[in-house]
Design a protein around this motif. Structure first.
Motif, PDB file in Angstrom:
ATOM      1  N   HIS A 447       8.325 -30.109  25.150  1.00 59.39           N
ATOM      2  CA  HIS A 447       7.849 -28.780  24.721  1.00 59.39           C
ATOM      3  C   HIS A 447       8.715 -28.342  23.542  1.00 59.39           C
ATOM      4  N   PRO A 448       8.330 -28.669  22.325  1.00 59.10           N
ATOM      5  CA  PRO A 448       9.181 -28.386  21.159  1.00 59.10           C
ATOM      6  C   PRO A 448       9.164 -26.936  20.712  1.00 59.10           C
ATOM      7  N   SER A 449       8.230 -26.131  21.197  1.00 56.46           N
ATOM      8  CA  SER A 449       8.174 -24.730  20.779  1.00 56.46           C
ATOM      9  C   SER A 449       7.461 -23.918  21.845  1.00 56.46           C
ATOM     10  N   GLY A 450       7.588 -22.605  21.732  1.00 57.81           N
ATOM     11  CA  GLY A 450       6.905 -21.726  22.673  1.00 57.81           C
ATOM     12  C   GLY A 450       7.592 -20.384  22.770  1.00 57.81           C
ATOM     13  N   ARG A 451       7.237 -19.643  23.794  1.00 59.97           N
ATOM     14  CA  ARG A 451       7.691 -18.274  23.974  1.00 59.97           C
ATOM     15  C   ARG A 451       8.823 -18.200  25.005  1.00 59.97           C
ATOM     16  N   LEU A 452       9.378 -17.002  25.154  1.00 56.55           N
ATOM     17  CA  LEU A 452      10.397 -16.728  26.157  1.00 56.55           C
ATOM     18  C   LEU A 452       9.802 -15.816  27.209  1.00 56.55           C
ATOM     19  N   GLY A 453      10.080 -16.124  28.483  1.00 59.03           N
ATOM     20  CA  GLY A 453       9.563 -15.310  29.570  1.00 59.03           C
ATOM     21  C   GLY A 453      10.597 -15.078  30.646  1.00 59.03           C
ATOM     22  N   LEU A 454      10.246 -14.229  31.603  1.00 58.09           N
ATOM     23  CA  LEU A 454      11.099 -13.865  32.733  1.00 58.09           C
ATOM     24  C   LEU A 454      10.302 -14.057  34.011  1.00 58.09           C
ATOM     25  N   PHE A 455      10.958 -14.514  35.087  1.00 53.38           N
ATOM     26  CA  PHE A 455      10.249 -14.681  36.353  1.00 53.38           C
ATOM     27  C   PHE A 455      11.171 -14.326  37.511  1.00 53.38           C
ATOM     28  N   SER A 456      10.561 -14.109  38.685  1.00 48.52           N
ATOM     29  CA  SER A 456      11.307 -13.838  39.907  1.00 48.52           C
ATOM     30  C   SER A 456      10.454 -14.203  41.098  1.00 48.52           C
ATOM     31  N   LEU A 457      11.102 -14.696  42.171  1.00 51.07           N
ATOM     32  CA  LEU A 457      10.393 -15.108  43.384  1.00 51.07           C
ATOM     33  C   LEU A 457      11.059 -14.484  44.600  1.00 51.07           C
ATOM     34  N   ASP A 458      10.229 -13.871  45.468  1.00 49.77           N
ATOM     35  CA  ASP A 458      10.687 -13.265  46.724  1.00 49.77           C
ATOM     36  C   ASP A 458      11.763 -12.207  46.490  1.00 49.77           C
TER      37      ASP A 458
END
Length: 472
Positions: A447-458
């Motif tokens: 994956h040479p490029s893309g966006r930034l994200g945030l995640f959370s579980l439980d």
């Protein structure tokens, strides 16, 4: 000088790094790997820096001795300066045509001297091999040092006992000398009977603690350290004894202005693929060690490196909150980012949260790409990716039994419920540091490029601060 955070003599590669500091600049000698066939001999090359951002490539400084020489391959060693100012270079000499009794190439210690640290005169008359009781095919990586108040020099080596269980014969051998030419065998510095061998050993002191750093490939392919109040041991392990994971190997250090800076190579992978086997050699990278109250070491990305990224990139969502006690939640924070950026984030999560972290080079839905994941329930930092390698065409062929890149797993105490993450994504190179104490370095390709994200579980996670910067 070129401005480059990660040094590589493209199109070739950096092998083991041998740092030497004169108090003003760092001379970073390294094994020059060409990956050509037939394999040429291995020389030492040199790059220098004063600021960890600009590097001057000085080219090959210690050439291979040639196909017939005992030092056809000039492998890892060390450099010291004597009281008269003469530089002494000790290195591993090996030739695939010169074999020990078991059919493996002999390893010898060789010596060279220089007035300026760049033009070296070899002294083949000083070359010596393993003494009785040691394996002649494992006698490498000489590290020379002198203890305060002593007039003799010590040399430690990656060695193996000649007899014993094959995977537990590794020993850090020790020799002494008064003239840096004639060496006397002493009792081993460390004899753990645990590894095949302990490569690239070095000894240094910070305050009241002495450290023995080495790399091993028996239990894991990783650089570790031990601690002692004495330069002679006994050597004990801290709770977490690794500097980084599988992706940052053969790290050795130097002192610059009272700072302990480690240089290793971020390993490349065959076929420039996330599924390719790890290769020997890669790209030079630096981590800084700091001493904790109990004497253990924390590792971080040097400030100069982070500050070299000074041009802000706007985020579409500089603050966010995601997740709940019974579900997974994620949000994408940015548009597609440049392929060389530094990211800083401050996260906090509610008690009981199982997983949280960043989506890296992800798509608009936050589904594909890499995952820098904090797991408070396991007190670890891991790198995952999606999609993972699939074993076939069926729905269940998702590599669910490989929950992350196992060899990159990093232990970390996450009980505080919050963390600061520094992250550098520079082309195929990824460096992540949490709370300026635990680092994860690796190469990523798919994956040479893309966006930034945030995640959370439980559990819910809040993003309280976000900075994204490119190189200035």
């Amino acid at each position: 000088m070129r401005s480059e955070i990660f040094f590589r003599p493209a199109p070739h590669w950096v092998g083991d790094v041998i740092p030497f500091s004169d108090g003003k600049r760092l001379s970073l000698y390294y094994l020059y790997e060409r990956r050509t066939q037939p394999k040429p001999g291995t020389p030492w090359a040199l790059t220098t820096t004063t600021d960890l951002v600009h590097y001057e490539d000085r080219g090959i400084v210690l050439p291979s001795g040639g196909p017939q020489a005992e030092d056809h391959n000039a492998y890892t060693g060390s450099i010291v300066q004597d009281d008269e100012g003469l530089h002494h270079l000790f290195y591993t000499a090996s030739n695939p045509e010169r074999l020990a009794a078991d059919g493996r190439p002999l390893q010898l210690v060789s010596h060279a001297t220089s007035l300026d640290g760049e033009h070296w005169d070899k002294h083949p008359e000083d070359t010596f091999g393993a003494p009785a009781g040691y394996d002649p095919a494992d006698w490498r990586d000489p590290f020379v040092y002198r203890l305060p108040g002593e007039d003799q020099w010590s040399m430690i080596l990656a060695a193996r006992h000649a007899q014993g269980a094959d995977r537990r014969r590794g020993v850090v051998a020790r020799l002494t000398s008064h003239d840096l030419r004639r060496w006397r065998v002493e009792a081993p510095l460390w004899d753990p009977r645990r590894f095949v061998t302990q490569e690239c050993p070095e000894v240094f002191r910070i305050g009241q603690w002495w450290y023995l750093v080495y790399s091993e490939f028996t239990d894991r392919f990783v650089t570790r350290y031990r601690m002692s109040r004495s330069p002679h041991g006994p050597w004990t392990a801290p709770a977490h004894d690794t500097l980084d994971g599988r992706g940052f190997y053969a790290a050795k250090s130097a002192d610059l202005h009272g700072r302990r800076l480690f240089f290793g190579w971020i390993a490349s992978r065959s076929g420039a693929s996330d599924d390719g086997p790890w290769l020997w050699a890669g790209t030079m990278a630096c981590l800084e060690a700091s001493q904790n109250e109990d004497g253990s070491l924390s590792m971080s990305i040097p400030t100069e490196v982070l500050e070299a990224y000074g041009a802000p990139v706007a985020a579409t969502s500089p603050t966010a909150a995601v997740g709940s006690r019974e579900a997974y939640g994620a949000t994408v924070l940015t548009d597609v980012l440049p392929d060389d950026v530094a990211v800083g984030v401050d996260l906090s999560w509610e008690p009981g949260t199982r997983e949280t972290g960043l989506l890296i080079r992800t798509d608009a839905e936050g589904e594909t790409g890499y995952i820098v994941r904090l797991e408070p329930v396991h007190n670890r930092l891991v790198l995952d990716r999606w999609p993972r390698r699939t074993a076939g065409a069926e729905q269940w062929h998702l590599a669910g039994d490989i929950p992350h890149v196992i060899e990159l797993e990093r232990p970390i105490d996450l009980s505080a419920g919050r963390a600061h993450i520094d992250l550098i994504m520079s082309h195929e190179l990824l460096q992540c540091c949490v709370d300026t104490r635990v680092c994860l370095s690796t190469s990523v390709y798919d994956h040479p490029s893309g966006r930034l994200g945030l995640f959370s579980l439980d559990g819910a996670t809040t993003l309280a601060g976000l900075s994204i910067r490119t190189r200035t």
